[in-house]
Write an enzyme that holds these catalytic residues in place. Sequence first.
Site, PDB file in Angstrom:
ATOM      1  CG  LEU A  39      26.003 105.414 -31.164  1.00 46.87           C
ATOM      2  CD1 LEU A  39      26.547 104.513 -32.271  1.00 46.87           C
ATOM      3  CD2 LEU A  39      24.479 105.311 -31.116  1.00 46.87           C
ATOM      4  CD  GLU A  73      25.396 109.316 -19.437  1.00 49.73           C
ATOM      5  OE1 GLU A  73      24.688 108.490 -18.824  1.00 49.73           O
ATOM      6  OE2 GLU A  73      26.116 109.015 -20.397  1.00 49.73           O
ATOM      7  CB  THR A  78      26.704 114.242 -21.328  1.00 50.30           C
ATOM      8  OG1 THR A  78      27.673 113.295 -21.782  1.00 50.30           O
ATOM      9  CG2 THR A  78      25.576 114.344 -22.334  1.00 50.30           C
ATOM     10  CB  THR A 116      13.891 116.787 -16.793  1.00 52.19           C
ATOM     11  OG1 THR A 116      13.140 116.041 -15.832  1.00 52.19           O
ATOM     12  CG2 THR A 116      15.147 117.296 -16.098  1.00 52.19           C
ATOM     13  CG  ASP A 117       9.082 116.528 -14.172  1.00 47.37           C
ATOM     14  OD1 ASP A 117      10.139 115.884 -14.274  1.00 47.37           O
ATOM     15  OD2 ASP A 117       7.987 115.993 -13.891  1.00 47.37           O
ATOM     16  CD  GLU A 118      13.934 113.426 -12.342  1.00 46.01           C
ATOM     17  OE1 GLU A 118      15.030 113.448 -11.760  1.00 46.01           O
ATOM     18  OE2 GLU A 118      13.390 112.392 -12.746  1.00 46.01           O
ATOM     19  CE1 TYR A 148      18.764 113.678 -16.420  1.00 43.74           C
ATOM     20  CE2 TYR A 148      16.950 113.704 -14.842  1.00 43.74           C
ATOM     21  CZ  TYR A 148      17.414 113.824 -16.142  1.00 43.74           C
ATOM     22  OH  TYR A 148      16.527 114.086 -17.162  1.00 43.74           O
ATOM     23  CB  SER A 149      17.425 116.930 -11.127  1.00 38.75           C
ATOM     24  OG  SER A 149      17.799 116.690  -9.798  1.00 38.75           O
ATOM     25  CB  SER A 153      23.931 117.591 -14.609  1.00 41.19           C
ATOM     26  OG  SER A 153      22.994 116.602 -14.977  1.00 41.19           O
ATOM     27  CE  LYS A 154      18.094 117.542 -19.016  1.00 39.85           C
ATOM     28  NZ  LYS A 154      18.425 117.339 -20.469  1.00 39.85           N
ATOM     29  NE  ARG A 196       9.505 110.180 -10.236  1.00 38.57           N
ATOM     30  CZ  ARG A 196       9.712 110.443  -8.940  1.00 38.57           C
ATOM     31  NH1 ARG A 196       8.717 110.882  -8.173  1.00 38.57           N
ATOM     32  NH2 ARG A 196      10.908 110.268  -8.405  1.00 38.57           N
ATOM     33  N   GLY A 223      17.739 110.193  -1.495  1.00 35.88           N
ATOM     34  CA  GLY A 223      17.231 111.508  -1.918  1.00 35.88           C
ATOM     35  C   GLY A 223      16.034 111.426  -2.849  1.00 35.88           C
ATOM     36  CG  HIS A 224      12.765 108.062  -4.406  1.00 36.41           C
ATOM     37  ND1 HIS A 224      12.247 106.797  -4.246  1.00 36.41           N
ATOM     38  CD2 HIS A 224      12.298 108.498  -5.609  1.00 36.41           C
ATOM     39  CE1 HIS A 224      11.517 106.483  -5.300  1.00 36.41           C
ATOM     40  NE2 HIS A 224      11.532 107.508  -6.129  1.00 36.41           N
TER      41      HIS A 224
HETATM   42  P1  NAD Z   1      18.147 108.269 -23.126  1.00 37.07           P
HETATM   43  O1  NAD Z   1      19.072 108.025 -21.992  1.00 37.07           O
HETATM   44  O2  NAD Z   1      17.248 107.188 -23.599  1.00 37.07           O
HETATM   45  O3  NAD Z   1      18.971 108.766 -24.408  1.00 37.07           O
HETATM   46  C1  NAD Z   1      20.003 109.708 -24.328  1.00 37.07           C
HETATM   47  C2  NAD Z   1      20.771 109.698 -25.651  1.00 37.07           C
HETATM   48  O4  NAD Z   1      21.845 110.649 -25.545  1.00 37.07           O
HETATM   49  C3  NAD Z   1      21.419 108.340 -25.966  1.00 37.07           C
HETATM   50  O5  NAD Z   1      21.198 107.987 -27.317  1.00 37.07           O
HETATM   51  C4  NAD Z   1      22.901 108.581 -25.703  1.00 37.07           C
HETATM   52  O6  NAD Z   1      23.752 107.783 -26.502  1.00 37.07           O
HETATM   53  C5  NAD Z   1      23.017 110.062 -26.049  1.00 37.07           C
HETATM   54  N1  NAD Z   1      24.175 110.686 -25.406  1.00 37.07           N
HETATM   55  C6  NAD Z   1      24.547 110.600 -24.113  1.00 37.07           C
HETATM   56  N2  NAD Z   1      25.685 111.289 -23.902  1.00 37.07           N
HETATM   57  C7  NAD Z   1      26.012 111.853 -25.091  1.00 37.07           C
HETATM   58  C8  NAD Z   1      27.062 112.705 -25.514  1.00 37.07           C
HETATM   59  N3  NAD Z   1      28.031 113.110 -24.667  1.00 37.07           N
HETATM   60  N4  NAD Z   1      27.096 113.112 -26.811  1.00 37.07           N
HETATM   61  C9  NAD Z   1      26.140 112.688 -27.685  1.00 37.07           C
HETATM   62  N5  NAD Z   1      25.129 111.874 -27.338  1.00 37.07           N
HETATM   63  C10 NAD Z   1      25.065 111.469 -26.054  1.00 37.07           C
HETATM   64  O7  NAD Z   1      17.328 109.557 -22.690  1.00 37.07           O
HETATM   65  P2  NAD Z   1      15.821 109.979 -22.953  1.00 37.07           P
HETATM   66  O8  NAD Z   1      14.979 109.388 -21.897  1.00 37.07           O
HETATM   67  O9  NAD Z   1      15.506 109.771 -24.367  1.00 37.07           O
HETATM   68  O10 NAD Z   1      15.924 111.538 -22.651  1.00 37.07           O
HETATM   69  C11 NAD Z   1      16.197 112.468 -23.698  1.00 37.07           C
HETATM   70  C12 NAD Z   1      16.157 113.884 -23.126  1.00 37.07           C
HETATM   71  O11 NAD Z   1      14.874 114.131 -22.565  1.00 37.07           O
HETATM   72  C13 NAD Z   1      17.167 114.097 -22.003  1.00 37.07           C
HETATM   73  O12 NAD Z   1      17.705 115.383 -22.145  1.00 37.07           O
HETATM   74  C14 NAD Z   1      16.335 113.998 -20.730  1.00 37.07           C
HETATM   75  O13 NAD Z   1      16.887 114.786 -19.701  1.00 37.07           O
HETATM   76  C15 NAD Z   1      15.009 114.555 -21.201  1.00 37.07           C
HETATM   77  N6  NAD Z   1      13.806 114.067 -20.494  1.00 37.07           N
HETATM   78  C16 NAD Z   1      13.580 112.719 -20.362  1.00 37.07           C
HETATM   79  C17 NAD Z   1      12.393 112.295 -19.757  1.00 37.07           C
HETATM   80  C18 NAD Z   1      12.056 110.820 -19.611  1.00 37.07           C
HETATM   81  O14 NAD Z   1      11.075 110.482 -18.964  1.00 37.07           O
HETATM   82  N7  NAD Z   1      12.809 109.905 -20.191  1.00 37.07           N
HETATM   83  C19 NAD Z   1      11.475 113.240 -19.281  1.00 37.07           C
HETATM   84  C20 NAD Z   1      11.763 114.589 -19.411  1.00 37.07           C
HETATM   85  C21 NAD Z   1      12.925 114.993 -20.043  1.00 37.07           C
HETATM   86  O1  DAU Z   2      10.495 113.408 -14.568  1.00 32.73           O
HETATM   87  C1  DAU Z   2      11.275 113.284 -15.723  1.00 32.73           C
HETATM   88  C2  DAU Z   2      12.389 112.311 -15.482  1.00 32.73           C
HETATM   89  O2  DAU Z   2      11.797 111.017 -15.434  1.00 32.73           O
HETATM   90  C3  DAU Z   2      13.478 112.363 -16.533  1.00 32.73           C
HETATM   91  O3  DAU Z   2      14.100 113.616 -16.478  1.00 32.73           O
HETATM   92  C4  DAU Z   2      14.516 111.255 -16.287  1.00 32.73           C
HETATM   93  O4  DAU Z   2      15.491 111.257 -17.315  1.00 32.73           O
HETATM   94  C5  DAU Z   2      13.792 109.928 -16.267  1.00 32.73           C
HETATM   95  O5  DAU Z   2      14.714 108.895 -15.994  1.00 32.73           O
HETATM   96  C6  DAU Z   2      12.690 109.947 -15.229  1.00 32.73           C
HETATM   97  O6  DAU Z   2      13.232 109.997 -13.897  1.00 32.73           O
HETATM   98  P1  DAU Z   2      12.622 109.118 -12.699  1.00 32.73           P
HETATM   99  O7  DAU Z   2      13.646 108.971 -11.658  1.00 32.73           O
HETATM  100  O8  DAU Z   2      11.289 109.638 -12.307  1.00 32.73           O
HETATM  101  O9  DAU Z   2      12.398 107.744 -13.533  1.00 32.73           O
HETATM  102  P2  DAU Z   2      12.665 106.221 -13.176  1.00 32.73           P
HETATM  103  O10 DAU Z   2      12.028 105.423 -14.273  1.00 32.73           O
HETATM  104  O11 DAU Z   2      14.097 105.953 -12.855  1.00 32.73           O
HETATM  105  O12 DAU Z   2      11.826 106.022 -11.852  1.00 32.73           O
HETATM  106  C7  DAU Z   2      10.426 106.312 -11.815  1.00 32.73           C
HETATM  107  C8  DAU Z   2       9.958 106.056 -10.398  1.00 32.73           C
HETATM  108  O13 DAU Z   2      10.018 104.651 -10.147  1.00 32.73           O
HETATM  109  C9  DAU Z   2      10.801 106.713  -9.336  1.00 32.73           C
HETATM  110  O14 DAU Z   2       9.969 107.122  -8.246  1.00 32.73           O
HETATM  111  C10 DAU Z   2      11.740 105.602  -8.869  1.00 32.73           C
HETATM  112  C11 DAU Z   2      10.895 104.355  -9.035  1.00 32.73           C
HETATM  113  N1  DAU Z   2      11.619 103.128  -9.379  1.00 32.73           N
HETATM  114  C12 DAU Z   2      12.465 103.157 -10.447  1.00 32.73           C
HETATM  115  C13 DAU Z   2      13.174 102.011 -10.799  1.00 32.73           C
HETATM  116  C14 DAU Z   2      14.133 102.050 -11.987  1.00 32.73           C
HETATM  117  C15 DAU Z   2      11.403 101.956  -8.657  1.00 32.73           C
HETATM  118  O15 DAU Z   2      10.619 101.936  -7.699  1.00 32.73           O
HETATM  119  N2  DAU Z   2      12.103 100.837  -9.012  1.00 32.73           N
HETATM  120  C16 DAU Z   2      12.990 100.810 -10.059  1.00 32.73           C
HETATM  121  O16 DAU Z   2      13.610  99.764 -10.321  1.00 32.73           O
END
Ligand code: NAD
Ligand code: DAU
Length: 335
Positions: free
Chosen positions: A35, A84, A100, A125-127, A150-151, A153-154, A214, A275-276
């Site tokens: 949480l 994270e 984490t 993740t694809d990142e 982030y990427s 660490s993944k 994306r 680094g976008h």
């Molecule tokens: P999110 O940030 O919405 O949720 C992450 C959850 O992990 C939260 O509930 C948080 O409380 C929990 N958490 C964080 N640190 C923790 C810890 N130390 N111990 C236990 N719980 C912990 O993330 P999401 O977008 O749902 O992503 C979930 C997974 O999918 C991640 O591994 C992310 O890398 C991967 N992923 C996300 C996307 C995307 O677009 N969101 C795409 C591809 C992969």
């Molecule tokens: O590709 C999978 C990944 O997608 C996951 O692994 C990550 O956890 C998830 O957060 C996501 O990463 P991105 O960086 O692609 O997502 P985000 O929503 O942060 O940003 C999407 C795109 O939009 C990116 O090019 C940055 C841009 N952006 C994002 C925000 C938050 C903006 O232009 N303005 C914004 O305020």
Amino acid sequence: MNLLVTGGAGFIGSNFIHHVLRDHPQVNLVNVDALTYCGNLENLAAVKDHPRYRFIKADIADPEAMERIFAETRFDAVANFAAETHVDRSITGPAVFLHTNVLGTQVLLDLTMKHRVPRFLQISTDEVYGSLPETGAFTESTPLAPNSPYSSSKAGADLLVRAYVHTYGLDAVITRCSNNYGPFQFPEKLIPLMITNALEGRPLPVYGDGLNVRDWLHVEDHCRAAWLALEKGGRGDVYNVGGSNEWNNLALVKELLRLLGKPETLITFVKDRPGHDRRYAIDAAKISRDLGWHPTYDFSSGLKTTVDWYLANESWWRRVKSGEYQKYYQEQYRL
Ligand code: NAD
Ligand code: DAU
């Protein structure tokens, strides 16, 4: 089947829990989540008292707490969603991402080995592949080239999973998905941030020139892919998951404004993310060929139903944006 889901109070994890409880009646679920700011038990209010569901608050990187959880239940599989996840936060504070995403995964891998849990699913993740030029798509053999803390660490976690497969014979599988959208996404990510800002009449901050690309997939399609990988994926295999649905950010934000009936004057160009990554695109041929997975949502209707969900669940996102949501679990769960 006893399944440990980590990170189940987040966006994808909570959708996965709803999916599994609905479609897989043989599964008993334990959801372990620390949480953090983005863990929200309101996402799971509908299943709080479900007979096949239990929540435990714990940090996956805490070996003692996790040992107690593994000792208490004989798990048949672990699905690790906990992480994270926000790139911008990783740029301003990388340490918690290593805690984490890397150490937490290592703790789970050790306990999976120790307690002889037969199966481990790592949600990646694809990142991890880095950024693409204007053409081409990531395949499972694209070299890892992560560009953000982030990427990285993944990618570190993925390499650990690979090492446990090769060194200890662990039966693990990895999925690498593109950007997800859908209900319960924390409004720091692009789509829910833009929808909720537009509804509040606030500026929509588009990074740089807005032309970063994306590949968007509905979260429900990701959940089905994760389940298939867990159930049928090859030991040590990686599966890319994506919707062949590329959008540049500016075009997507304009589409959201059109669906909401809000003016494009809300768009504000802001300083670019350091680094976008310019472009992501997924080649999902392997999971399609080997596991029979295909996306079921088409983007225009998926985006419209997502916009409708945020319109219908205004109290959910307003409570998240105001911080009120954290009181819910303190009251409901006495945590
Ligand atoms: P999110 O940030 O919405 O949720 C992450 C959850 O992990 C939260 O509930 C948080 O409380 C929990 N958490 C964080 N640190 C923790 C810890 N130390 N111990 C236990 N719980 C912990 O993330 P999401 O977008 O749902 O992503 C979930 C997974 O999918 C991640 O591994 C992310 O890398 C991967 N992923 C996300 C996307 C995307 O677009 N969101 C795409 C591809 C992969
Ligand atoms: O590709 C999978 C990944 O997608 C996951 O692994 C990550 O956890 C998830 O957060 C996501 O990463 P991105 O960086 O692609 O997502 P985000 O929503 O942060 O940003 C999407 C795109 O939009 C990116 O090019 C940055 C841009 N952006 C994002 C925000 C938050 C903006 O232009 N303005 C914004 O305020």
